[in-house]
Design a protein around this motif. Structure first.
Motif, short mmCIF file in Angstrom:
data_model
loop_
_atom_site.label_atom_id
_atom_site.label_comp_id
_atom_site.label_asym_id
_atom_site.label_seq_id
_atom_site.Cartn_x
_atom_site.Cartn_y
_atom_site.Cartn_z
N ILE A 1 0.83 -1.21 0.00
CA ILE A 1 0.00 0.00 0.00
C ILE A 1 0.87 1.26 0.00
CG2 ILE A 1 -1.68 1.33 1.36
CD1 ILE A 1 -2.95 -1.40 2.11
N PRO B 1 -0.14 8.97 -1.64
CA PRO B 1 -0.73 9.21 -0.33
C PRO B 1 -1.99 10.07 -0.36
CG PRO B 1 1.36 10.38 -0.55
CD PRO B 1 1.23 9.49 -1.74
N PHE B 2 -2.18 10.89 -1.40
CA PHE B 2 -3.38 11.73 -1.48
C PHE B 2 -4.54 11.04 -2.19
CE2 PHE B 2 -0.56 15.06 -0.28
CZ PHE B 2 -1.38 15.89 0.47
N TRP B 3 -4.24 10.46 -3.35
CA TRP B 3 -5.33 10.05 -4.25
C TRP B 3 -5.68 8.57 -4.15
CZ3 TRP B 3 -6.39 14.67 -4.39
CH2 TRP B 3 -5.50 15.66 -4.74
N ASP B 4 -4.77 7.73 -3.72
CA ASP B 4 -5.02 6.29 -3.77
C ASP B 4 -4.94 5.57 -2.43
OD1 ASP B 4 -5.51 6.03 -6.55
OD2 ASP B 4 -3.37 6.22 -6.96
N ARG B 5 -4.11 6.06 -1.54
CA ARG B 5 -3.75 5.23 -0.39
C ARG B 5 -4.92 4.94 0.56
NH1 ARG B 5 2.05 5.89 2.43
NH2 ARG B 5 2.57 6.04 0.21
N PHE B 6 -5.84 5.90 0.71
CA PHE B 6 -6.94 5.70 1.67
C PHE B 6 -7.89 4.59 1.25
CE2 PHE B 6 -10.74 7.46 -0.38
CZ PHE B 6 -10.17 8.01 -1.51
N SER B 7 -7.99 4.35 -0.07
CA SER B 7 -8.94 3.32 -0.52
C SER B 7 -8.23 2.05 -0.99
CB SER B 7 -9.80 3.85 -1.67
OG SER B 7 -9.00 4.18 -2.79
N TYR B 8 -6.94 2.16 -1.31
CA TYR B 8 -6.18 1.05 -1.89
C TYR B 8 -5.96 -0.05 -0.86
CZ TYR B 8 -2.37 -1.18 -4.56
OH TYR B 8 -1.58 -2.05 -5.24
N ALA B 9 -6.06 -1.30 -1.30
CA ALA B 9 -5.95 -2.42 -0.37
C ALA B 9 -4.89 -3.41 -0.83
CB ALA B 9 -7.30 -3.09 -0.23
N GLY B 10 -3.89 -2.93 -1.60
CA GLY B 10 -2.80 -3.81 -1.98
C GLY B 10 -3.02 -4.48 -3.32
N PRO C 1 -6.76 -6.73 -4.35
CA PRO C 1 -7.92 -5.98 -4.84
C PRO C 1 -7.64 -5.21 -6.11
CG PRO C 1 -7.64 -5.69 -2.49
CD PRO C 1 -6.39 -6.34 -2.99
N SER C 2 -6.41 -4.77 -6.28
CA SER C 2 -6.04 -4.07 -7.50
C SER C 2 -6.22 -4.99 -8.71
CB SER C 2 -4.57 -3.64 -7.36
OG SER C 2 -4.18 -2.86 -8.43
#
Lengths: 383, 155
Positions: A125, A130-139, A142-143
């Motif tokens: 992750i 850190p602004f656009w993807d990290r809060f919702s990204y799960a590794g 899921p990608s």
């Protein structure tokens, strides 16, 4: 004009989920020692060393420095290469460039990872914005699930079609003594395994593995002297895309399509399904064994399930995929792309434990977090 | 000597290193318009005319600077998604992230790229690519993408 380059030796560890019995450089040294033995060379015969992994999995930076006793790089030129999931193929392509330039005659290239030392998903992750993807990204999983879903819905592909890919690779891994997961599974096993990120289930994806791989590259003159049947690297391609995850085309993997077009063009390959003899595909999950082989131009979009169900990609089929068991059986991430390269090279050299008969042309690929795609084409004769 | 034959010792670290990042010129403007006015802004490439969200200074494929800001709708189309159901450590907090949750890629009306965000629906039967969704904004907005709580299905 680049000089001719061949792979002449390969070594790897017995890959496991956890190697607490060794530290990083002891594990690296296992692969290096085996590669040197395989090529019947000593460390004194090596001109330069290239090494790589993904630092954030171990959180011990600068492997180029601390591993020196294990890598054999003491007082030699050493460079580190790291590009995420493609680290292994970036290493393989970088070694090709080192020798093709004419500056080095022999190069030792090492990829490794001890994924057991951290939480793999948490570490992955940290590669996201850190602004656009990290809060919702799960590794990674899921990608991959998002691209699997877009592909499934577009072409009416089933979870059962994907399960057949896992069954193939896990069957191939049984007879690879180095593979991590060496137990056969059935289509039903895959379909009944726990859902981890819809539509991906536990047995659709690769494990996390501790392991290392080392290859030895040589210039034309050296290769002919040192090896009875070198694996000649004909051509390579690298394609990157995206700044943020939302920029990706989730229906088609355009980076792999472009890389394939380039290597086929350079190698003069017109009908890849007929002309290639074996493929080691960096395929970390089952759906990739469908969607991505369409990107390689083996069949029209949405038709891969037919090839896979017909056994075309099985051992004994027209174009066997992943005789080693591939990434679904073993995934020590920084080593994974180099394992693809090394396993493809062994096929060309004619001494794989899961040998495909009469291999003249082999393909190895790499895949990484930015939907990066790397391809290497190797052949039994210099070109 | 029998030392080290039966076991290999390990040590652990739970150390957290704090980080601080800049949203940059374009990112700050984008986040401020959401915080103040609940409006999404995109940026249009003068060469290929693609509208990017989140906005960024350079169009990568054309490798040229962009300065034409475009107002986008609060509604869009879900193109791809996954329902995450396995537990993992969120590196932002050091804690497990609550699951299940759905995240996906939403093409806002007027944009050519998609935004990553949450969708407040975890039933795979109710989701499909092409679904129309709308942004739901947080009451308290602080200047991050989490000023949008999630996207909801337009029924």
């Amino acid at each position: 004009m680049a000089n001719r380059v061949a792979v002449i030796g390969m070594g790897q560890t017995h890959h496991r989920s956890r190697r607490d019995d060794v530290n990083g450089y002891e594990m690296i040294n296992e692969a290096v020692t085996r590669a040197l033995e395989d090529a019947e060379m000593s460390i004194d015969d090596i001109d330069a060393v290239i090494i790589g992994n993904m630092d954030h999995f171990e959180s011990v930076n600068y492997v180029d420095c601390w591993s020196i006793n294990g890598s054999g790089g003491y007082l030699k030129p050493v460079i580190k290469v790291t590009t995420g999931g493609t680290t292994g193929t970036s290493l393989a392509i970088s070694a090709f460039h080192h020798v093709a330039s004419g500056i080095f005659d022999t190069v030792l290239v090492i990829g490794w990872e001890k994924n057991s030392e951290s939480d793999t998903t948490g570490a992955i992750i940290t590669c996201s914005d850190p602004f656009w993807d990290r809060f919702s990204y799960a590794g990674a999983i899921p990608s991959l699930a998002t691209e699997a879903l877009a592909y499934m819905k577009k072409y009416d592909i089933s979870e059962k079609d994907a399960a057949r890919v896992t069954v193939r690779d896990r069957r191939h891994a049984v007879s690879n003594p180095y593979a991590h997961l060496r137990k056969e599974v059935t289509v039903e096993d895959v379909l009944e395994s726990p859902m981890i990120s819809y539509p991906i289930k536990l047995l659709d994806v690769c494990p996390r593995t501790d392991g290392a791989c080392a290859l030895i590259y040589a210039s034309e003159n050296k290769a002919k002297k040192l090896s009875p049947r070198p694996a000649w690297i004909w051509t390579t391609a690298v394609r990157h895309m995206f700044s943020y995850f939302g920029d990706i085309n989730y229906i088609r993997i355009t980076s792999l399509e472009e890389a394939a077009r380039e290597v086929y063009d350079k190698a003069g390959i017109k009908e890849p399904l007929k002309e290639l003899d074996v493929v080691e595909l960096y395929q970390p999950y089952s759906f990739g064994g469908l969607k991505w082989i369409e990107a390689l131009g083996l069949c029209p979009a949405g038709k891969a399930p037919e090839l896979v169900w017909d056994g075309v990609t099985d051992m004994g089929g027209e174009l066997p995929f992943n005789p080693s068991g591939g990434v679904i059986a073993t995934n020590c991430i920084g080593a994974t792309g180099l394992l693809r390269t090394g396993e493809a090279a062994l096929q060309v050299m004619g001494r794989s434990t899961n040998q495909v008969p009469d291999v003249d042309i082999a393909m190895a690929t790499g895949f990484g977090g930015a939907y990066w795609s790397d391809i290497l084409i190797m052949g039994s004769s210099p070109r | 000597m029998e030392y080290g034959k039966k076991e290999r010792l390990t040590i652990s670290s739970l150390e957290q290193i704090p980080y601080r990042w800049s949203a940059g010129k374009y990112g700050s403007k984008f986040l401020e318009s959401i915080r103040q006015d609940k409006k999404f802004l995109g940026i249009k490439c003068p060469s290929c005319e693609k509208v990017y969200v989140p906005p960024r200074e350079i169009c990568g494929p054309c490798f040229c600077k962009m300065d034409q800001w475009v107002e986008l709708g609060n509604e869009g189309t879900l193109l791809a998604y996954s329902i995450v159901s396995y537990r993992f450590i969120d590196p932002n907090t050091g804690e497990p992230r609550p699951v299940p949750y759905t995240y996906g890629y939403i093409e806002l009306d007027g944009a050519s790229t998609t935004l990553s965000h949450f969708i407040n629906e975890h039933d795979s039967e109710k989701l499909y690519p092409g679904l129309r969704v709308r942004a739901v904004f947080a009451e308290e907005r602080t200047g991050s993408l989490e000023d949008i709580k999630h996207f909801e299905i337009i029924s």
